[in-house]
Every structure is written in C-alpha cells, then in structure tokens.
Write a protein that holds these residues in place. Structure first.
Motif, PDB file in Angstrom:
ATOM      1  N   SER A  17     -24.406  23.991   7.681  1.00 58.62           N
ATOM      2  CA  SER A  17     -24.359  23.697   9.110  1.00 58.62           C
ATOM      3  C   SER A  17     -24.600  22.217   9.376  1.00 58.62           C
ATOM      4  N   LEU A  18     -24.036  21.753  10.459  1.00 56.16           N
ATOM      5  CA  LEU A  18     -24.293  20.414  10.973  1.00 56.16           C
ATOM      6  C   LEU A  18     -24.296  20.486  12.488  1.00 56.16           C
ATOM      7  N   ARG A  19     -25.043  19.576  13.123  1.00 54.37           N
ATOM      8  CA  ARG A  19     -24.969  19.442  14.564  1.00 54.37           C
ATOM      9  C   ARG A  19     -24.570  18.017  14.898  1.00 54.37           C
ATOM     10  N   LEU A  20     -23.436  17.900  15.539  1.00 57.73           N
ATOM     11  CA  LEU A  20     -22.963  16.602  16.002  1.00 57.73           C
ATOM     12  C   LEU A  20     -23.483  16.336  17.408  1.00 57.73           C
ATOM     13  N   TYR A  80     -23.167  18.211  22.491  1.00 56.98           N
ATOM     14  CA  TYR A  80     -23.408  18.606  21.108  1.00 56.98           C
ATOM     15  C   TYR A  80     -22.295  19.503  20.591  1.00 56.98           C
ATOM     16  N   LEU A  81     -22.153  19.520  19.280  1.00 53.50           N
ATOM     17  CA  LEU A  81     -21.281  20.484  18.627  1.00 53.50           C
ATOM     18  C   LEU A  81     -22.055  21.049  17.435  1.00 53.50           C
ATOM     19  N   GLN A  82     -22.534  22.274  17.595  1.00 52.98           N
ATOM     20  CA  GLN A  82     -23.215  22.958  16.499  1.00 52.98           C
ATOM     21  C   GLN A  82     -22.165  23.624  15.642  1.00 52.98           C
ATOM     22  N   MET A  83     -22.160  23.281  14.364  1.00 53.24           N
ATOM     23  CA  MET A  83     -21.142  23.794  13.448  1.00 53.24           C
ATOM     24  C   MET A  83     -21.829  24.593  12.349  1.00 53.24           C
ATOM     25  N   ASN A  84     -21.536  25.876  12.317  1.00 60.20           N
ATOM     26  CA  ASN A  84     -22.101  26.773  11.303  1.00 60.20           C
ATOM     27  C   ASN A  84     -20.994  27.324  10.414  1.00 60.20           C
ATOM     28  N   SER A  85     -21.389  27.883   9.282  1.00 64.27           N
ATOM     29  CA  SER A  85     -20.435  28.493   8.341  1.00 64.27           C
ATOM     30  C   SER A  85     -19.280  27.540   8.058  1.00 64.27           C
ATOM     31  N   LEU A  86     -19.614  26.319   7.742  1.00 63.09           N
ATOM     32  CA  LEU A  86     -18.583  25.299   7.548  1.00 63.09           C
ATOM     33  C   LEU A  86     -17.723  25.588   6.327  1.00 63.09           C
ATOM     34  N   LYS A  87     -16.462  25.209   6.456  1.00 65.87           N
ATOM     35  CA  LYS A  87     -15.471  25.431   5.408  1.00 65.87           C
ATOM     36  C   LYS A  87     -14.870  24.082   4.998  1.00 65.87           C
ATOM     37  N   GLU A  89     -11.914  23.185   4.996  1.00 66.64           N
ATOM     38  CA  GLU A  89     -10.873  22.799   5.953  1.00 66.64           C
ATOM     39  C   GLU A  89     -11.426  22.217   7.246  1.00 66.64           C
ATOM     40  N   ASP A  90     -12.737  22.248   7.422  1.00 67.21           N
ATOM     41  CA  ASP A  90     -13.359  21.589   8.575  1.00 67.21           C
ATOM     42  C   ASP A  90     -13.576  20.091   8.320  1.00 67.21           C
ATOM     43  N   THR A  91     -13.319  19.653   7.100  1.00 66.73           N
ATOM     44  CA  THR A  91     -13.489  18.243   6.761  1.00 66.73           C
ATOM     45  C   THR A  91     -12.560  17.377   7.607  1.00 66.73           C
ATOM     46  N   ALA A  92     -13.148  16.417   8.308  1.00 71.17           N
ATOM     47  CA  ALA A  92     -12.372  15.556   9.207  1.00 71.17           C
ATOM     48  C   ALA A  92     -13.301  14.522   9.833  1.00 71.17           C
ATOM     49  N   ILE A  93     -12.706  13.585  10.519  1.00 70.19           N
ATOM     50  CA  ILE A  93     -13.478  12.728  11.429  1.00 70.19           C
ATOM     51  C   ILE A  93     -13.510  13.440  12.771  1.00 70.19           C
ATOM     52  N   TYR A  94     -14.696  13.576  13.314  1.00 69.57           N
ATOM     53  CA  TYR A  94     -14.873  14.275  14.581  1.00 69.57           C
ATOM     54  C   TYR A  94     -15.115  13.265  15.689  1.00 69.57           C
ATOM     55  N   TYR A  95     -14.375  13.436  16.778  1.00 67.11           N
ATOM     56  CA  TYR A  95     -14.450  12.547  17.924  1.00 67.11           C
ATOM     57  C   TYR A  95     -14.879  13.312  19.166  1.00 67.11           C
ATOM     58  N   CYS A  96     -15.731  12.697  19.966  1.00 66.99           N
ATOM     59  CA  CYS A  96     -15.964  13.275  21.287  1.00 66.99           C
ATOM     60  C   CYS A  96     -15.139  12.503  22.304  1.00 66.99           C
ATOM     61  N   ALA A  97     -14.856  13.173  23.392  1.00 59.39           N
ATOM     62  CA  ALA A  97     -14.009  12.598  24.423  1.00 59.39           C
ATOM     63  C   ALA A  97     -14.490  13.045  25.793  1.00 59.39           C
ATOM     64  N   ALA A  98     -14.231  12.204  26.781  1.00 57.09           N
ATOM     65  CA  ALA A  98     -14.644  12.491  28.149  1.00 57.09           C
ATOM     66  C   ALA A  98     -13.451  12.458  29.088  1.00 57.09           C
ATOM     67  N   ASP A  99     -13.449  13.383  30.023  1.00 56.41           N
ATOM     68  CA  ASP A  99     -12.466  13.385  31.108  1.00 56.41           C
ATOM     69  C   ASP A  99     -13.204  12.957  32.361  1.00 56.41           C
ATOM     70  N   TRP A 117     -12.922   7.872  24.598  1.00 56.83           N
ATOM     71  CA  TRP A 117     -13.100   8.394  23.248  1.00 56.83           C
ATOM     72  C   TRP A 117     -14.185   7.624  22.507  1.00 56.83           C
ATOM     73  N   GLY A 118     -14.886   8.343  21.646  1.00 52.99           N
ATOM     74  CA  GLY A 118     -15.838   7.689  20.756  1.00 52.99           C
ATOM     75  C   GLY A 118     -15.152   7.202  19.490  1.00 52.99           C
ATOM     76  N   GLN A 119     -15.938   6.607  18.613  1.00 51.31           N
ATOM     77  CA  GLN A 119     -15.410   6.049  17.373  1.00 51.31           C
ATOM     78  C   GLN A 119     -15.313   7.080  16.255  1.00 51.31           C
ATOM     79  N   GLY A 120     -15.980   8.182  16.400  1.00 48.12           N
ATOM     80  CA  GLY A 120     -15.872   9.245  15.417  1.00 48.12           C
ATOM     81  C   GLY A 120     -17.021   9.265  14.422  1.00 48.12           C
ATOM     82  N   THR A 121     -17.239  10.444  13.848  1.00 42.23           N
ATOM     83  CA  THR A 121     -18.234  10.624  12.795  1.00 42.23           C
ATOM     84  C   THR A 121     -17.626  11.527  11.720  1.00 42.23           C
TER      85      THR A 121
END
Length: 127
Positions: A17-20, A80-87, A89-99, A117-121
């Motif tokens: 698990s990870l929490r972004l 936040y983005l709580q990510m559990n049971s990671l696989k 295929e979830d490997t990526a750069i994750y970006y948050c965005a605002a409307d 947009w953010g710069q990503g993690t």
C-alpha cells in the motif's frame, strides 16, 4: 493560480500500500474538484480517480475500483489517494489535477476539464 505538489510515491512490493498526497495552494481549494491521473512508460496519461469539491461524489476507473480510495481534507488543502493491493501494472507517475471552474457540490469533472496539474510522483510496484 493554483500550485499542486504531490508526495508519497515510492517503491512497494505487489500487494502493498501507498498513500499519495497532493497539497494545493490557494484559499479556494475547497471549491475545486480534484483528480488523480497516472502515466506509465510508453503509455498515455490515464484517469485514475476524482472527487467533487464537497467530497460527496467520487469516481474511479474500473481497474482501481475496490483498491484505491480518493479523499480530501479541505482544511488542509490536500487531496489523498490511498492505494491498496498494488499491482505491477499500477507502476506509473501519478499526477494530481484541479478543476478550478465552479460546479455543483457533487460534480465530478470529465477528464479534459482539469486546468492545473502537479509535477507528479513516481510509484513503482515490484513483482
């Protein structure tokens, strides 16, 4: 102008698990619908999850339903983005965005409605 800064990415094993977190500047964050997107190497950026400004409504792409949870704390200007049971295929750069457009309290933006947009993690899931 809105600044978004993601954190919380890292290397985790399959099933972990990870929490972004995404910290936003600006006093009007509480009125912004927010989203998370990701981009894997060699692939286009894809939508992951979104949350209305009131947190009443959330929406997820099918591949993360039941594993990821989006939430927000408007007092802390953070989503936040709580990510559990990671696989792997979830490997990526994750970006948050605002409307930043005004919407009703339960509105979740379409994928092309985000304007900040953010710069990503980086999130890496090892097999």
């Amino acid at each position: 102008h809105v600044q978004l800064v993601e954190s919380g990415g890292g290397l985790v094993q399959t099933g972990g698990s990870l929490r972004l977190s995404c910290a936003a500047s600006g006093r009007t964050f509480r009125r912004y619908a927010m989203g998370w997107f990701r981009q894997a190497p060699g692939k286009e950026r894809e939508f992951v999850a979104a949350i209305s400004w009131s947190a009443v409504s959330t929406y997820y792409t099918d591949s993360v339903k039941g594993r990821f949870t989006i939430s927000r704390d408007n007092a802390k200007n953070t989503v936040y983005l709580q990510m559990n049971s990671l696989k792997p295929e979830d490997t990526a750069i994750y970006y948050c965005a605002a409307d930043s457009s005004y919407h009703g309290s339960n509105y979740v933006p379409a994928k092309n409605e985000y304007d900040y947009w953010g710069q990503g993690t980086q999130v890496t899931v090892s097999s």
